[in-house]
Design a protein around this motif. Structure first.
Motif, PDB file in Angstrom:
ATOM      1  N   LEU A  50       0.682  -1.182   0.014  1.00 38.20           N
ATOM      2  CA  LEU A  50       0.210  -0.101   0.140  1.00 38.20           C
ATOM      3  C   LEU A  50       0.792   1.405   0.011  1.00 38.20           C
ATOM      4  CD1 LEU A  50      -3.336  -0.559   1.796  1.00 38.20           C
ATOM      5  CD2 LEU A  50      -2.764  -0.438  -0.498  1.00 38.20           C
ATOM      6  N   LYS A  51       1.620   1.468  -0.987  1.00 41.19           N
ATOM      7  CA  LYS A  51       2.339   2.747  -1.254  1.00 41.19           C
ATOM      8  C   LYS A  51       2.080   3.036  -2.773  1.00 41.19           C
ATOM      9  CE  LYS A  51       6.593   4.683  -0.147  1.00 41.19           C
ATOM     10  NZ  LYS A  51       7.919   4.500   0.411  1.00 41.19           N
ATOM     11  N   VAL A  52       1.445   3.829  -3.129  1.00 40.67           N
ATOM     12  CA  VAL A  52       1.126   3.794  -4.680  1.00 40.67           C
ATOM     13  C   VAL A  52       1.284   5.162  -5.166  1.00 40.67           C
ATOM     14  CG1 VAL A  52      -0.611   2.021  -4.371  1.00 40.67           C
ATOM     15  CG2 VAL A  52      -1.434   4.236  -4.185  1.00 40.67           C
ATOM     16  N   PRO A  53       1.369   5.525  -6.473  1.00 39.30           N
ATOM     17  CA  PRO A  53       1.515   6.646  -7.101  1.00 39.30           C
ATOM     18  C   PRO A  53       0.135   7.509  -6.677  1.00 39.30           C
ATOM     19  CG  PRO A  53       2.238   5.077  -8.648  1.00 39.30           C
ATOM     20  CD  PRO A  53       1.890   4.305  -7.467  1.00 39.30           C
ATOM     21  N   ARG A  54       0.068   8.647  -6.656  1.00 40.23           N
ATOM     22  CA  ARG A  54      -1.044   9.235  -6.161  1.00 40.23           C
ATOM     23  C   ARG A  54      -2.116   9.201  -7.522  1.00 40.23           C
ATOM     24  NH1 ARG A  54      -1.356  15.374  -3.663  1.00 40.23           N
ATOM     25  NH2 ARG A  54      -3.640  15.820  -4.062  1.00 40.23           N
ATOM     26  N   ALA A  55      -2.014   8.835  -8.715  1.00 38.92           N
ATOM     27  CA  ALA A  55      -2.849   8.771  -9.715  1.00 38.92           C
ATOM     28  C   ALA A  55      -3.549   7.595  -9.547  1.00 38.92           C
ATOM     29  CB  ALA A  55      -2.099   8.852 -11.085  1.00 38.92           C
ATOM     30  N   LEU A  56      -3.115   6.743  -9.081  1.00 40.64           N
ATOM     31  CA  LEU A  56      -3.763   5.503  -8.630  1.00 40.64           C
ATOM     32  C   LEU A  56      -4.544   5.445  -7.336  1.00 40.64           C
ATOM     33  CD1 LEU A  56      -1.025   2.954  -9.842  1.00 40.64           C
ATOM     34  CD2 LEU A  56      -3.059   3.711 -10.956  1.00 40.64           C
ATOM     35  N   ARG A  64      -4.910   5.149  19.464  1.00 43.77           N
ATOM     36  CA  ARG A  64      -4.835   3.528  20.162  1.00 43.77           C
ATOM     37  C   ARG A  64      -4.260   2.677  18.951  1.00 43.77           C
ATOM     38  NH1 ARG A  64     -11.267   3.127  20.244  1.00 43.77           N
ATOM     39  NH2 ARG A  64     -10.990   4.709  21.672  1.00 43.77           N
ATOM     40  N   SER A  65      -4.057   1.627  19.387  1.00 39.33           N
ATOM     41  CA  SER A  65      -3.348   0.497  18.444  1.00 39.33           C
ATOM     42  C   SER A  65      -4.399   0.052  17.340  1.00 39.33           C
ATOM     43  CB  SER A  65      -3.089  -0.764  19.343  1.00 39.33           C
ATOM     44  OG  SER A  65      -2.046  -0.449  20.303  1.00 39.33           O
ATOM     45  N   GLY A  66      -3.667  -0.357  16.150  1.00 40.85           N
ATOM     46  CA  GLY A  66      -4.664  -0.586  14.966  1.00 40.85           C
ATOM     47  C   GLY A  66      -5.014   0.264  14.177  1.00 40.85           C
ATOM     48  N   ILE A  67      -4.730   1.463  14.176  1.00 40.68           N
ATOM     49  CA  ILE A  67      -5.172   2.459  13.201  1.00 40.68           C
ATOM     50  C   ILE A  67      -4.233   2.909  12.363  1.00 40.68           C
ATOM     51  CG2 ILE A  67      -6.701   3.619  15.164  1.00 40.68           C
ATOM     52  CD1 ILE A  67      -4.663   5.929  15.620  1.00 40.68           C
ATOM     53  N   GLY A  68      -4.409   3.548  11.143  1.00 44.25           N
ATOM     54  CA  GLY A  68      -3.413   3.779   9.975  1.00 44.25           C
ATOM     55  C   GLY A  68      -2.634   4.845  10.265  1.00 44.25           C
ATOM     56  N   ILE A  69      -1.330   4.589   9.854  1.00 46.77           N
ATOM     57  CA  ILE A  69      -0.596   5.713   9.832  1.00 46.77           C
ATOM     58  C   ILE A  69       0.750   5.564   8.849  1.00 46.77           C
ATOM     59  CG2 ILE A  69      -0.378   5.826  12.421  1.00 46.77           C
ATOM     60  CD1 ILE A  69       2.183   4.246  12.380  1.00 46.77           C
ATOM     61  N   THR A  70       1.489   6.412   8.776  1.00 50.30           N
ATOM     62  CA  THR A  70       2.665   6.534   7.557  1.00 50.30           C
ATOM     63  C   THR A  70       3.573   7.284   7.928  1.00 50.30           C
ATOM     64  OG1 THR A  70       3.099   5.949   5.469  1.00 50.30           O
ATOM     65  CG2 THR A  70       1.744   8.065   6.144  1.00 50.30           C
ATOM     66  N   ASN A  71       4.820   7.415   7.323  1.00 51.23           N
ATOM     67  CA  ASN A  71       6.048   8.099   7.300  1.00 51.23           C
ATOM     68  C   ASN A  71       5.599   9.029   5.857  1.00 51.23           C
ATOM     69  OD1 ASN A  71       8.191   9.664   6.861  1.00 51.23           O
ATOM     70  ND2 ASN A  71       9.488   8.299   7.998  1.00 51.23           N
ATOM     71  N   PRO A  72       5.460  10.124   5.858  1.00 53.94           N
ATOM     72  CA  PRO A  72       5.122  10.924   4.148  1.00 53.94           C
ATOM     73  C   PRO A  72       6.253  11.396   3.693  1.00 53.94           C
ATOM     74  CG  PRO A  72       4.260  12.311   6.021  1.00 53.94           C
ATOM     75  CD  PRO A  72       4.825  10.973   6.585  1.00 53.94           C
ATOM     76  N   HIS A  73       7.287  11.395   4.610  1.00 54.97           N
ATOM     77  CA  HIS A  73       8.556  12.154   3.708  1.00 54.97           C
ATOM     78  C   HIS A  73       9.247  11.364   2.739  1.00 54.97           C
ATOM     79  CE1 HIS A  73       9.092  14.860   7.395  1.00 54.97           C
ATOM     80  NE2 HIS A  73       8.360  13.939   7.999  1.00 54.97           N
ATOM     81  N   ARG A  74       9.723  11.967   1.912  1.00 59.40           N
ATOM     82  CA  ARG A  74      10.323  11.538   0.634  1.00 59.40           C
ATOM     83  C   ARG A  74       9.355  11.077  -0.475  1.00 59.40           C
ATOM     84  NH1 ARG A  74      13.067  10.781   4.877  1.00 59.40           N
ATOM     85  NH2 ARG A  74      11.837   9.041   5.426  1.00 59.40           N
ATOM     86  N   ALA A  75       8.077  10.966  -0.126  1.00 57.06           N
ATOM     87  CA  ALA A  75       7.108  10.576  -1.049  1.00 57.06           C
ATOM     88  C   ALA A  75       5.926  11.433  -1.081  1.00 57.06           C
ATOM     89  CB  ALA A  75       6.458   9.195  -0.439  1.00 57.06           C
ATOM     90  N   TYR A  76       5.509  11.910  -0.187  1.00 57.64           N
ATOM     91  CA  TYR A  76       3.980  13.058  -0.321  1.00 57.64           C
ATOM     92  C   TYR A  76       4.459  14.251  -1.008  1.00 57.64           C
ATOM     93  CZ  TYR A  76      -0.157  15.233   0.993  1.00 57.64           C
ATOM     94  OH  TYR A  76      -1.300  15.990   1.068  1.00 57.64           O
ATOM     95  N   PRO A  77       3.641  14.747  -2.041  1.00 57.65           N
ATOM     96  CA  PRO A  77       2.192  14.296  -2.407  1.00 57.65           C
ATOM     97  C   PRO A  77       2.330  13.313  -3.528  1.00 57.65           C
ATOM     98  CG  PRO A  77       2.566  16.440  -3.112  1.00 57.65           C
ATOM     99  CD  PRO A  77       3.998  15.959  -2.473  1.00 57.65           C
ATOM    100  N   LYS A  78       3.328  12.983  -4.238  1.00 58.02           N
ATOM    101  CA  LYS A  78       3.409  12.216  -5.411  1.00 58.02           C
ATOM    102  C   LYS A  78       2.827  10.707  -4.890  1.00 58.02           C
ATOM    103  CE  LYS A  78       6.793  14.148  -8.521  1.00 58.02           C
ATOM    104  NZ  LYS A  78       8.055  14.007  -9.071  1.00 58.02           N
ATOM    105  N   THR A  79       3.284  10.243  -3.904  1.00 53.93           N
ATOM    106  CA  THR A  79       3.037   8.849  -3.532  1.00 53.93           C
ATOM    107  C   THR A  79       2.380   8.918  -2.111  1.00 53.93           C
ATOM    108  OG1 THR A  79       4.991   8.090  -4.657  1.00 53.93           O
ATOM    109  CG2 THR A  79       3.891   6.489  -2.968  1.00 53.93           C
TER     110      THR A  79
END
Lengths: 84, 403
Positions: free
Chosen positions: B118-124, B145-160
């Motif tokens: 689940l790391k995809v180009p923004r167009a997709l 709490r545990s179980g929720i969605g997170i990410t590290n957006p550096h080096r990728a956002y907003p393209k990916t």
């Protein structure tokens, strides 16, 4: 004469002799594991279809100076794991 | 090859072959069935004759998967064996009615394929996010709490855009609190930098309006940042000089939001999703050398961003395998293999669940989910994760936050 391995031996061998075990199984890709289904101490080798015949019936390892023989169960169910 | 004997013991509750008998049949004949070019079967398994939940009253049966169900006349005209005939042939029987069990055919609509990370180009965007989980763990949580969605957006956002799961929280001897997930979720497969902001929700779960409002990394982290990357364990990939072994795929980010970020409530960080609390850390699995009996609960559950709350069974330990990452192949050993339990109507995990904490039936942590195949989930055993993070953080103690 190699001893038959018990469950603990198999678990330790997979952690401590991993490279040596992989060398004895000449296939292009595989997963190795110890099933916990109570059907005997063994290594489960998941391999690609067509490579099952290349998996030996057992592998030899040495643990604490003991020569051990571990049965290998080959199954053609290899599916690549992906980090997701 | 043989079919079940007519007088083979039956499961009294289902009036058909027992699950174990069908499993034995699959182990013996599934390869032959799938390798036979004379049929159009793309998969085979065990299901209920009703094609419904596994706990309904209909008998267990051998289920064949085909991309498209066709009328018998069309199947015959194409010279393709029907599923019944193929099963009979694989069993060494002339007639399907000689089989000692039920069969069924299920249409899949497409071949089985592995999940994309689940790391995809923004167009997709939209093609990969899928429908919301039954427990909506993809949105912004005011209460962490545990179980929720997170990410590290550096080096990728907003393209990916990307998303993974927040596994659990730990606290060091100086009182600092960290969230724990995978290296590949919050440390960018070794490319992360200390201080990278971890955001919640993941960028793949933002709406179009949210993406438009937070169209730069700075705006995004100011609005959704919850923690800063503190330490990780490097992933070691196959290289021309050899294949190193990995033990864990883990990283920790200190709960320290950017200065202007809206505050989040941290009073429920021991809670797993919308379910119960994490109450401790399980002892490592030990095994009786002779009987092979495993000490410890092998019934497990997890809460993840994509599939929500699912239950499974530890089916293998000491797993050795290669795992595909964006940066290459990495070899792991001493991992835990998990299959979905019959209670589940779907898989134990899917893309986006990486980083989930695996809990046993007593809600003690047993592992950290990091990879999957079509039918198996892999997790790092929890103790090596905690030990490795304690060393990577350079702290004396590191304890899981429990209720």
């Amino acid at each position: 004469m190699a001893e038959a391995a018990n469950y603990l031996d198999v678990q330790r061998a997979l952690q401590e002799n991993t490279a040596g075990i992989i060398e004895q199984i000449p296939v292009s890709a595989l997963h190795l594991s110890m099933p916990v289904d109570g059907r005997g101490a063994r290594i489960h080798a998941s391999v690609k279809a067509g490579e099952k015949a290349r998996v030996p019936s057992h592998v030899d390892v040495e643990l604490d100076g003991r020569a051990l023989s571990i049965p290998v169960e080959a199954v053609a169910d290899y599916s690549e794991f992906k980090a997701y | 090859m043989r079919a079940l004997e007519p007088d083979a013991p039956r499961d009294a509750t289902t009036d058909g072959a027992t699950f174990t008998q069908l499993l034995d049949w699959l182990n013996a004949h599934a390869d032959a069935l799938l390798d036979d070019p004379g049929n159009n079967v793309i998969g085979v398994g065990i299901g209920k004759k009703s094609a419904g939940p596994l706990d309904d009253d209909s008998p267990y049966c051998i289920t064949g998967f085909v991309e498209k169900k066709l009328p018998q006349t069309q199947v015959s005209a194409m010279g393709v064996a029907s599923f019944a005939a193929a099963v009979a042939s694989a069993s060494g029987q002339r007639q399907p009615k000689a089989l000692g069990f039920e069969i069924d055919v299920v249409e899949t609509g497409s071949p089985f394929v592995a999940h994309a990370g689940l790391k995809v180009p923004r167009a997709l965007r939209g093609a990969h996010g899928g429908p919301p989980a039954s427990l909506d763990l993809q949105k912004r949580f005011g209460l962490l709490r545990s179980g929720i969605g997170i990410t590290n957006p550096h080096r990728a956002y907003p393209k990916t855009l990307s998303v993974g799961t927040l596994g659990f929280f730990v606290r060091d001897d100086r009182g600092r609190t960290y969230l724990v997930s995978n290296n590949h979720v919050i440390a960018d497969e070794n490319a992360g930098q200390p201080g990278d902001v971890v955001v919640q929700p993941g960028t793949l779960d933002l709406t179009s309006s949210e993406l438009a409002l937070m169209n730069t990394l700075a705006k995004l982290t100011t609005q959704t940042g919850i923690a800063r990357l503190a330490a990780w364990v490097d992933l070691k990939f196959h290289d021309p000089h050899g294949i190193p072994f990995n033990a864990v795929d883990c990283a920790a980010a200190e709960l320290k939001a950017p200065p202007k970020a809206p505050a989040r409530d941290v009073t429920e960080i021991a809670r797993a999703g919308l379910g119960g609390n994490i109450v401790g850390v399980a002892s490592p699995y030990t095994i009786d050398p002779i009987t092979g009996r495993v000490a410890g609960s092998t019934r497990v559950c997890k809460v993840g961003r994509t599939t929500g709350w699912t239950e499974g069974e530890v089916t293998q330990i000491a797993v050795v395998t290669d795992v595909r990452y964006g940066a290459g192949l990495a070899r792991f050993r001493n991992q835990i293999g998990i299959a979905a339990s019959p209670d589940n109507t779907g898989p134990f995990s899917k893309a986006g669940d990486s980083g989930s904490g695996i809990l046993d039936r007593d809600h003690k942590l047993v592992g950290l989910l990091f990879a999957g195949s079509e039918n198996r989930t892999l997790a790092n055993p929890i103790q090596p994760v905690l030990d490795a993070l304690r060393i990577a953080l350079g702290v004396t103690t590191l304890d899981v936050v429990i209720a």
